[in-house]
Motif scaffolding. Structure first.
Motif, PDB file in Angstrom:
ATOM      1  N   ASP A   1       0.325   5.353   1.124  1.00 45.83           N
ATOM      2  CA  ASP A   1      -0.665   6.025   1.830  1.00 45.83           C
ATOM      3  C   ASP A   1      -0.348   7.472   2.167  1.00 45.83           C
ATOM      4  OD1 ASP A   1      -3.190   7.496   3.410  1.00 45.83           O
ATOM      5  OD2 ASP A   1      -2.117   6.687   4.855  1.00 45.83           O
TER       6      ASP A   1
ATOM      7  N   MET B   1      -9.934  -2.120   5.982  1.00 42.35           N
ATOM      8  CA  MET B   1      -8.499  -1.120   6.527  1.00 42.35           C
ATOM      9  C   MET B   1      -8.715   0.447   6.621  1.00 42.35           C
ATOM     10  SD  MET B   1      -5.294  -1.661   3.683  1.00 42.35           S
ATOM     11  CE  MET B   1      -3.103  -0.746   4.822  1.00 42.35           C
ATOM     12  N   LEU B   2      -8.843   1.139   5.906  1.00 37.65           N
ATOM     13  CA  LEU B   2      -9.210   2.625   6.067  1.00 37.65           C
ATOM     14  C   LEU B   2     -10.065   2.806   6.995  1.00 37.65           C
ATOM     15  CD1 LEU B   2      -8.802   5.227   5.223  1.00 37.65           C
ATOM     16  CD2 LEU B   2     -10.699   5.474   3.461  1.00 37.65           C
TER      17      LEU B   2
ATOM     18  N   ILE C   1      -3.058   6.469   7.652  1.00 33.82           N
ATOM     19  CA  ILE C   1      -3.083   4.423   8.016  1.00 33.82           C
ATOM     20  C   ILE C   1      -1.690   5.138   8.464  1.00 33.82           C
ATOM     21  CG2 ILE C   1      -2.551   1.885   7.057  1.00 33.82           C
ATOM     22  CD1 ILE C   1      -4.491   3.023   4.638  1.00 33.82           C
ATOM     23  N   THR C   2      -1.259   4.030  10.021  1.00 30.47           N
ATOM     24  CA  THR C   2      -0.248   3.751   9.873  1.00 30.47           C
ATOM     25  C   THR C   2       0.648   1.762  10.101  1.00 30.47           C
ATOM     26  OG1 THR C   2      -1.536   2.455  12.183  1.00 30.47           O
ATOM     27  CG2 THR C   2      -0.614   4.652  12.420  1.00 30.47           C
TER      28      THR C   2
ATOM     29  N   TYR D   1      -3.954   4.534  -0.873  1.00 27.82           N
ATOM     30  CA  TYR D   1      -4.846   5.773  -0.645  1.00 27.82           C
ATOM     31  C   TYR D   1      -4.507   7.700  -1.050  1.00 27.82           C
ATOM     32  CZ  TYR D   1      -6.619   1.492   2.356  1.00 27.82           C
ATOM     33  OH  TYR D   1      -6.347   0.690   2.936  1.00 27.82           O
TER      34      TYR D   1
ATOM     35  N   TYR E   1       1.247  -0.566   0.036  1.00 24.26           N
ATOM     36  CA  TYR E   1       0.110  -0.185   0.010  1.00 24.26           C
ATOM     37  C   TYR E   1       1.039   1.343  -0.292  1.00 24.26           C
ATOM     38  CZ  TYR E   1       1.206   1.248   4.588  1.00 24.26           C
ATOM     39  OH  TYR E   1       1.391   1.421   6.642  1.00 24.26           O
TER      40      TYR E   1
ATOM     41  N   HIS F   1     -10.682   0.696   9.828  1.00 22.00           N
ATOM     42  CA  HIS F   1     -10.069   0.683  10.815  1.00 22.00           C
ATOM     43  C   HIS F   1      -9.242   1.898  11.666  1.00 22.00           C
ATOM     44  CE1 HIS F   1      -8.226  -1.699  14.344  1.00 22.00           C
ATOM     45  NE2 HIS F   1      -6.532  -1.623  13.267  1.00 22.00           N
ATOM     46  N   ALA F   2      -8.629   2.509  10.329  1.00 23.31           N
ATOM     47  CA  ALA F   2      -6.858   3.007  10.408  1.00 23.31           C
ATOM     48  C   ALA F   2      -8.382   4.549  11.650  1.00 23.31           C
ATOM     49  CB  ALA F   2      -6.498   3.732   9.926  1.00 23.31           C
TER      50      ALA F   2
ATOM     51  N   ASP G   1      -1.708  -0.158  11.818  1.00 27.51           N
ATOM     52  CA  ASP G   1      -2.721  -0.463  10.960  1.00 27.51           C
ATOM     53  C   ASP G   1      -2.907  -1.569  10.178  1.00 27.51           C
ATOM     54  OD1 ASP G   1      -4.268   0.999  13.044  1.00 27.51           O
ATOM     55  OD2 ASP G   1      -3.986   3.177  11.546  1.00 27.51           O
ATOM     56  N   ALA G   2      -1.719  -0.974   9.049  1.00 23.71           N
ATOM     57  CA  ALA G   2      -1.083  -2.332   8.248  1.00 23.71           C
ATOM     58  C   ALA G   2      -0.764  -3.429   8.292  1.00 23.71           C
ATOM     59  CB  ALA G   2      -0.725  -1.434   7.459  1.00 23.71           C
TER      60      ALA G   2
END
Length: 419
Positions: free
Chosen positions: A66, A136-137, A71-72, A105, A64, A139-140, A75-76
């Motif tokens: 970003d 994923m987004l 997104i940290t 992203y 990914y 959750h971040a 998180d990833a």
């Protein structure tokens, strides 16, 4: 003797019809189709829910980039994603097979699309890429907000329950609209399946050249009334068959039924609207039955009568061309015409009754029109059948039939000359 003859006619016509294979093929086709549709919807919803959950938790290699900074690395890591040097490098990794998917992203994902690139796994399985990118987004963002409650509110996960009132009484909303509209579905089913039977109920005897003999032992009124009553009995059988899948599903498979229509509100049975709907259904069915019987009495063959049946069938579909107007502006001139014109009244009035725009006064007028119209058409059908009972090769002249003095025929003598 007359009552005995009426019972004989009703029993003969009813049994003759319900013992035919094609009657049950046509009748059972409706509940079978309903059951199949509900089954397909159930399987589709179950499969869709399962596939959606599976896609969200699908495991595959991800890279990914970003630009938003949302997104940290932590998180990833939860999704097994690793950062790529650039979007182009991520795309090249997908193309070479080094990773299964790359998520790019943008700086402002709230206004700019997130680009997802993946190895082609088939049109259905490819949906997992977008599902995981969204998860994923999401959750971040939830981690940034730091509150499950605010996250749910921000995502629009709010349950809103609306209550409306008709005066001081709570109205049923959509749940009160659906039950009265069942009468409309039943009306269409009965007319479509029984129209040919109605039309041929008097033509059969004429085409077989036996009406002269029948009328020497039966009064025309007894014969026609018996046929109409038999058609009502046949219609009742079909109505019960039509409703059987819904009743069975409601009683024995309530959870599966709710899954086929997850957003369907609880059904509310309004006694007044259900009674009005039933009376309109019976009146409309009676009017169309007697009218088609009268048409059959005029025509010498089923082929010639078929042209008029097309007109009658068209009349019950005409109101659907103005269904938006029926719902949005029931007091408009065209809707009022459709409401009180006898042959468009059943469909229009049933629609308006379902949506709650048919007042009790209007309902009373419509019901009176239908029942009086059915009585008039029954009387007309008797007169036409008596006058043209042995008119085997030509259409009956309606004007002459109404002007003539009706007399019972004597074997071998035309009705107009009998005496």
């Amino acid at each position: 003797m007359a009552q005995h003859n009426l019972g004989t006619v009703v029993g003969f016509e009813f049994i003759r019809t319900v013992t035919k294979g094609r009657f049950w093929i046509g009748t059972l086709s409706v509940p079978v189709i309903i059951a199949v549709v509900f089954g397909l919807i159930f399987l589709s919803n179950t499969t869709t829910d399962t596939a959606t959950e599976a896609q969200k938790s699908a495991q595959f290699s991800i890279s990914y980039t970003d630009a938003s900074g949302l997104i940290t690395a932590a998180d990833a890591a939860l999704f097994g994603a690793t950062a790529a040097d650039s979007p182009d490098a991520g795309i090249q990794a997908v193309q070479s097979g080094a990773v299964d998917a790359h998520f790019d992203y943008p700086a402002h994902p709230e206004t700019t699309a997130v680009h997802v690139y993946g190895a082609d796994k088939g049109i259905f399985e490819n949906g997992k890429y977008a599902a995981v990118a969204q998860a994923m987004l999401t959750h971040a963002v939830e981690q940034k907000i730091g509150s499950p409650q605010l996250s749910a509110l921000a995502a629009g996960k709010v349950q809103i329950q609306t209550v409306t009132y008709d005066g001081t009484k709570e109205s049923g909303g959509l749940g009160s609209v659906i039950p009265p509209l069942f009468f409309l579905v039943i009306f269409y089913g009965l007319i479509v399946l029984l129209a040919g039977q109605m039309l041929n109920s008097t033509l059969e005897e004429k085409e077989n050249r036996v009406t002269e003999m029948i009328l020497t032992t039966l009064k025309p009124t007894t014969l026609i009334a018996g046929k109409v009553i038999a058609l009502f009995g046949i219609g009742l059988v079909q109505m019960i068959v039509f409703l059987s899948p819904i009743l069975i599903a409601r009683l024995f498979f309530p959870e599966e039924l709710s899954l086929t229509a997850p957003d369907l509100p609880p059904l509310v049975l309004d006694p007044v609207r259900m009674t009005v709907g039933l009376l309109i259904l019976i009146g409309g069915f009676a009017l169309f039955t007697t009218t088609l019987v009268a048409i059959g009495a005029v025509m010498p063959t089923a082929k010639e009568a078929g042209n008029f049946m097309g007109v009658m069938m068209a009349l019950i579909f005409v109101p659907f061309y103005a269904v938006a107007l029926v719902v949005s502006d029931p007091q408009s001139v065209i809707v009022q015409i459709f409401t009180f014109f006898p042959f468009s009244a059943p469909v229009t009035a049933l629609l308006r009754n379902g949506f709650g725009s048919l007042s009790l006064l209007e309902a009373g007028i419509v019901i009176a029109i239908l029942y009086v119209g059915a009585a008039v058409m029954l009387r007309l059908a008797v007169r036409l059948f008596q006058y043209g009972s042995i008119s085997y090769t030509s259409k009956v002249n309606v004007r002459n039939a109404l002007r003539s003095k009706a007399r019972r025929p004597v074997a071998g003598v035309p009705p107009t000359a009998a005496g």
